[in-house]
Structures are given as structure tokens and as C-alpha cells.
Scaffold this motif. Structure first.
Motif, PDB file in Angstrom:
ATOM      1  N   PRO A  80       7.215  53.958  40.763  1.00 18.84           N
ATOM      2  CA  PRO A  80       8.470  53.572  41.323  1.00 18.84           C
ATOM      3  C   PRO A  80       8.558  51.806  41.027  1.00 18.84           C
ATOM      4  N   SER A  81       9.703  51.307  40.998  1.00 15.37           N
ATOM      5  CA  SER A  81       9.780  49.964  40.621  1.00 15.37           C
ATOM      6  C   SER A  81      10.327  49.305  41.944  1.00 15.37           C
ATOM      7  N   ILE A  82       9.608  48.539  42.486  1.00 16.78           N
ATOM      8  CA  ILE A  82      10.047  47.587  43.358  1.00 16.78           C
ATOM      9  C   ILE A  82      10.452  46.031  43.234  1.00 16.78           C
ATOM     10  N   LYS A  83      11.661  45.654  42.966  1.00 14.80           N
ATOM     11  CA  LYS A  83      12.057  44.411  42.631  1.00 14.80           C
ATOM     12  C   LYS A  83      12.314  43.551  43.695  1.00 14.80           C
ATOM     13  N   ALA A  84      12.151  42.118  43.653  1.00 14.80           N
ATOM     14  CA  ALA A  84      12.340  41.188  44.762  1.00 14.80           C
ATOM     15  C   ALA A  84      12.638  40.008  44.209  1.00 14.80           C
ATOM     16  N   PHE A  85      13.152  38.771  44.853  1.00 15.63           N
ATOM     17  CA  PHE A  85      13.269  37.591  44.482  1.00 15.63           C
ATOM     18  C   PHE A  85      12.495  36.784  45.618  1.00 15.63           C
ATOM     19  N   LEU A  86      11.700  35.955  45.208  1.00 23.19           N
ATOM     20  CA  LEU A  86      11.013  35.102  46.390  1.00 23.19           C
ATOM     21  C   LEU A  86      11.561  33.628  46.216  1.00 23.19           C
ATOM     22  N   GLU A  87      12.158  33.181  47.251  1.00 24.12           N
ATOM     23  CA  GLU A  87      12.491  31.768  47.268  1.00 24.12           C
ATOM     24  C   GLU A  87      11.394  30.844  47.910  1.00 24.12           C
ATOM     25  N   LEU A  88      11.008  30.114  47.280  1.00 26.65           N
ATOM     26  CA  LEU A  88       9.621  29.173  47.582  1.00 26.65           C
ATOM     27  C   LEU A  88      10.149  27.664  48.004  1.00 26.65           C
ATOM     28  N   PHE A  89       9.769  27.397  49.148  1.00 25.96           N
ATOM     29  CA  PHE A  89       9.993  25.903  49.963  1.00 25.96           C
ATOM     30  C   PHE A  89       8.652  25.064  49.936  1.00 25.96           C
ATOM     31  N   TYR A  90       8.398  24.186  49.099  1.00 25.14           N
ATOM     32  CA  TYR A  90       6.994  23.346  48.975  1.00 25.14           C
ATOM     33  C   TYR A  90       7.411  22.104  49.144  1.00 25.14           C
ATOM     34  N   LYS A  91       6.223  21.217  49.383  1.00 22.56           N
ATOM     35  CA  LYS A  91       6.319  19.903  49.459  1.00 22.56           C
ATOM     36  C   LYS A  91       5.396  19.118  48.302  1.00 22.56           C
ATOM     37  N   GLU A 106      -0.574  35.525  48.270  1.00 24.23           N
ATOM     38  CA  GLU A 106      -1.298  34.632  47.374  1.00 24.23           C
ATOM     39  C   GLU A 106      -0.598  33.350  47.261  1.00 24.23           C
ATOM     40  N   ILE A 107       0.804  33.409  46.910  1.00 21.12           N
ATOM     41  CA  ILE A 107       1.735  32.373  46.672  1.00 21.12           C
ATOM     42  C   ILE A 107       1.904  31.374  48.023  1.00 21.12           C
ATOM     43  N   GLU A 108       1.696  32.043  49.334  1.00 26.24           N
ATOM     44  CA  GLU A 108       2.117  31.551  50.432  1.00 26.24           C
ATOM     45  C   GLU A 108       0.716  30.585  50.833  1.00 26.24           C
ATOM     46  N   SER A 109      -0.338  31.123  50.161  1.00 26.89           N
ATOM     47  CA  SER A 109      -1.607  30.038  50.415  1.00 26.89           C
ATOM     48  C   SER A 109      -1.855  29.119  49.530  1.00 26.89           C
ATOM     49  N   TYR A 110      -0.937  28.787  48.584  1.00 28.01           N
ATOM     50  CA  TYR A 110      -0.727  27.618  47.503  1.00 28.01           C
ATOM     51  C   TYR A 110      -0.594  26.517  48.418  1.00 28.01           C
ATOM     52  N   PRO A 111      -1.416  25.407  47.827  1.00 32.08           N
ATOM     53  CA  PRO A 111      -1.458  24.076  48.591  1.00 32.08           C
ATOM     54  C   PRO A 111      -0.009  23.584  48.383  1.00 32.08           C
ATOM     55  N   GLY A 112       0.635  22.920  49.629  1.00 38.79           N
ATOM     56  CA  GLY A 112       1.809  22.503  49.682  1.00 38.79           C
ATOM     57  C   GLY A 112       3.062  23.418  50.089  1.00 38.79           C
ATOM     58  N   MET A 113       2.638  24.885  50.113  1.00 38.92           N
ATOM     59  CA  MET A 113       3.653  25.897  50.250  1.00 38.92           C
ATOM     60  C   MET A 113       4.011  25.840  51.730  1.00 38.92           C
ATOM     61  N   GLN A 114       5.286  25.680  51.955  1.00 39.07           N
ATOM     62  CA  GLN A 114       5.847  25.545  53.359  1.00 39.07           C
ATOM     63  C   GLN A 114       6.241  26.818  53.661  1.00 39.07           C
ATOM     64  N   ARG A 115       6.792  27.543  52.789  1.00 45.86           N
ATOM     65  CA  ARG A 115       7.758  28.771  53.264  1.00 45.86           C
ATOM     66  C   ARG A 115       7.980  29.564  51.958  1.00 45.86           C
ATOM     67  N   VAL A 116       8.037  31.043  52.103  1.00 46.86           N
ATOM     68  CA  VAL A 116       8.408  31.802  51.234  1.00 46.86           C
ATOM     69  C   VAL A 116       9.194  32.898  51.855  1.00 46.86           C
ATOM     70  N   LYS A 117      10.412  32.992  51.458  1.00 48.44           N
ATOM     71  CA  LYS A 117      11.529  33.901  52.012  1.00 48.44           C
ATOM     72  C   LYS A 117      11.593  35.090  50.959  1.00 48.44           C
ATOM     73  N   THR A 118      11.583  36.357  51.298  1.00 44.22           N
ATOM     74  CA  THR A 118      11.495  37.516  50.378  1.00 44.22           C
ATOM     75  C   THR A 118      13.042  38.151  50.308  1.00 44.22           C
ATOM     76  N   HIS A 119      13.472  38.520  49.152  1.00 42.83           N
ATOM     77  CA  HIS A 119      14.995  38.958  48.920  1.00 42.83           C
ATOM     78  C   HIS A 119      14.604  40.396  48.114  1.00 42.83           C
ATOM     79  N   MET A 120      14.839  41.610  48.783  1.00 44.21           N
ATOM     80  CA  MET A 120      14.612  42.769  48.138  1.00 44.21           C
ATOM     81  C   MET A 120      15.952  43.032  47.276  1.00 44.21           C
TER      82      MET A 120
END
Length: 139
Positions: free
Chosen positions: A60-71, A118-132
Motif C-alpha cells: 500500500p502507498s501512504i502519501k502525505a505532505f509535512l509542513e515544517l515550522f522551525y527557527k 525523527e523530523i520533530e526531534s531536529y534541533p530548532g523544529m517548532q512544529r510539524v503539521k501532517t496533511h494526508m
């Protein structure tokens, strides 16, 4: 780029193996005119390549877009980290509040959650928003 170029691109997007003869019939231009337009689109890098879209029906193929917000970081710093994930298809620095848009395609929700974690744990990452992705249309 005019309406003929847009029509040619639409036909090639739908099927990159469409013959020049078929395209010429569909857009009402001569075969040589279509071939020249395709050559110009390739030279100007509007057309950057031809690719096979391959799906394994067993997976199966799961596709998503992640919006990244960082500082306090540059997009390129995060792009380098994301190269470690073969499931990440594209990273885009975009305008507006969102710092980066990341396209992900994986085989399970669990794997998507791992990547997101893993992306959420990156230094400076404030928020990750997922769009399926729930439906896609070819253009």
C-alpha cells in the motif's frame, strides 16, 4: 510558454511515452513543430526528465505532505538531514508562515509516524503539521 506548450506538457505528464506523432494530432501542430517545441522545453529545463512511476500492488502507498515550522535555521540544513529518508520525495522552501513543505510516500502509517517523529526531534523544529493525500488527479 503558450497554449501549445501547455498542451504538450499535459500530454507528456499523463504519459511520457506518448509519441510525437500522437501529440501532434492532439494539439493540431505538425510533427516537426511538436518535436522542436519538446526540444526547446528540454533545453530550457522545463522538461527535466522522463520517469516511470512504478507501484508494487502488494504494497500500500501512504502519501502525505509535512509542513515544517522551525527557527534559527536555513532550509538547506534540514534538506541535508532529510536525504537519509528514501521515503521523502521532495522538499520545498515556500513562502508564508510555513518554512518547508515535505512530500513523503511510504508503505505504512507506522513508518510515516517514525519519519515525522525523527523530523520533530531536529534541533530548532517548532512544529510539524501532517496533511494526508486522500485523492490524486493527473494533470
Amino acid at each position: 510558454m503558450d497554449k501549445f506548450d501547455r498542451q504538450i506538457l499535459a500530454l507528456l505528464r499523463a504519459d511520457a511515452r506518448t509519441s510525437v506523432s500522437q501529440i501532434s494530432r492532439e494539439v493540431s501542430l505538425s510533427r516537426s513543430a511538436v518535436a522542436e517545441r519538446i526540444r526547446q522545453l528540454e533545453e530550457s529545463r522545463v522538461i527535466q526528465g522522463y520517469h516511470a512511476s512504478v507501484a508494487d500492488p502488494a504494497l500500500p502507498s501512504i502519501k502525505a505532505f509535512l509542513e515544517l515550522f522551525y527557527k534559527d535555521s536555513r532550509c538547506q540544513d534540514y534538506v541535508e538531514r532529510m536525504r537519509a529518508f528514501p521515503e521523502i520525495r521532495q522538499c520545498c522552501g515556500i513562502s508564508g508562515e510555513t518554512d518547508m513543505l515535505v512530500q513523503v510516500e511510504t508503505t505504512s502509517m507506522a513508518r510515516l509516524a517514525e519519519i515525522r517523529g525523527e523530523i520533530e526531534s531536529y534541533p530548532g523544529m517548532q512544529r510539524v503539521k501532517t496533511h494526508m493525500v486522500v485523492k490524486e488527479w493527473s494533470m
